[in-house]
Design a protein around this motif. Structure first.
Motif, short mmCIF file in Angstrom:
data_model
loop_
_atom_site.label_atom_id
_atom_site.label_comp_id
_atom_site.label_asym_id
_atom_site.label_seq_id
_atom_site.Cartn_x
_atom_site.Cartn_y
_atom_site.Cartn_z
N SER A 100 0.85 -1.19 0.00
CA SER A 100 0.00 0.00 0.00
C SER A 100 0.88 1.23 0.00
CB SER A 100 -0.93 0.00 1.21
OG SER A 100 -0.19 0.05 2.41
N ARG A 101 0.27 2.37 -0.21
CA ARG A 101 1.03 3.61 -0.22
C ARG A 101 0.19 4.74 0.34
NH1 ARG A 101 2.71 4.33 -6.21
NH2 ARG A 101 3.66 6.24 -5.39
N ASP A 102 0.85 5.70 0.95
CA ASP A 102 0.22 6.92 1.43
C ASP A 102 0.89 8.06 0.68
OD1 ASP A 102 -0.58 9.22 2.77
OD2 ASP A 102 -0.64 8.21 4.71
N ASN A 103 0.25 8.52 -0.36
CA ASN A 103 0.87 9.54 -1.21
C ASN A 103 1.06 10.86 -0.46
OD1 ASN A 103 1.18 7.86 -3.41
ND2 ASN A 103 -0.81 8.38 -4.27
N ALA A 104 0.19 11.14 0.48
CA ALA A 104 0.33 12.38 1.25
C ALA A 104 1.61 12.37 2.08
CB ALA A 104 -0.88 12.57 2.16
N LYS A 105 2.01 11.18 2.51
CA LYS A 105 3.23 11.03 3.31
C LYS A 105 4.43 10.59 2.47
CE LYS A 105 0.84 9.86 7.61
NZ LYS A 105 0.69 8.86 8.70
N ASN A 106 4.18 10.36 1.17
CA ASN A 106 5.26 9.90 0.29
C ASN A 106 5.90 8.63 0.83
OD1 ASN A 106 6.00 10.77 -2.27
ND2 ASN A 106 7.89 11.76 -1.55
N THR A 107 5.05 7.72 1.28
CA THR A 107 5.52 6.51 1.96
C THR A 107 4.86 5.27 1.38
OG1 THR A 107 5.91 7.73 4.02
CG2 THR A 107 5.75 5.34 4.20
N LEU A 108 5.66 4.22 1.25
CA LEU A 108 5.22 2.92 0.76
C LEU A 108 5.25 1.94 1.92
CD1 LEU A 108 4.71 1.12 -1.88
CD2 LEU A 108 7.17 0.65 -1.75
N TYR A 109 4.31 0.98 1.93
CA TYR A 109 4.24 -0.01 3.00
C TYR A 109 4.17 -1.43 2.43
CZ TYR A 109 2.80 4.10 5.66
OH TYR A 109 2.73 5.35 6.23
N LEU A 110 4.59 -2.36 3.26
CA LEU A 110 4.39 -3.77 2.95
C LEU A 110 3.97 -4.46 4.24
CD1 LEU A 110 4.55 -5.94 0.71
CD2 LEU A 110 6.80 -6.55 1.63
N GLN A 111 2.71 -4.83 4.33
CA GLN A 111 2.21 -5.60 5.47
C GLN A 111 2.43 -7.07 5.18
OE1 GLN A 111 0.82 -4.56 8.47
NE2 GLN A 111 0.94 -6.73 9.01
#
Length: 123
Positions: free
Chosen positions: A70-81
């Motif tokens: 997933s990604r949070d474009n507002a935070k410019n951050t990518l995640y991997l759960q």
């Protein structure tokens, strides 16, 4: 583009971890991004990818149903759960981006890489 991965660690089989990748130097909201991993003595392989504008996701068969990108474009951050981890998931995990909207499912398709974070799963 600078990418900084974090969130790795040592866990037991069956546990969960969430990796994060903070991007800086450029807003990546329109770019596809991905996670890849490299186990000891093995080549780096694709794990998951996500497109920029519409967040379509792609997964390697080995992680499908267990991992979620997933990604949070507002935070410019990518995640991997990562759920239901097994010892076969032990690897250094890298976040990366091709630097464009093209979805890459091989390491050669990525042009910008983070430094990697170690995930170790014990049995």
């Amino acid at each position: 583009v600078q990418l900084q991965a974090s969130g790795g660690g040592l866990v037991q089989a069956g546990a969960s971890l969430r990796l994060s990748c903070a991007a800086s130097g450029r807003t990546l909201s329109s770019y596809s991004m991905g996670w890849l991993r490299q186990a000891p003595g093995k080549e780096r392989v694709f794990v998951a990818a996500i497109t920029g504008p519409d967040a379509r996701t792609y997964y390697a068969n080995s992680v499908k149903g267990r991992f979620t990108i997933s990604r949070d474009n507002a935070k410019n951050t990518l995640y991997l759960q990562m759920n239901s981890l097994t010892p076969e998931d032990t690897a250094v995990y890298y976040c990366a981006t091709p630097g464009n909207r093209v979805v890459a499912t091989t390491p050669g398709g990525y042009n910008y890489w983070g430094q990697g974070t170690q995930v170790t799963v014990s049995s």
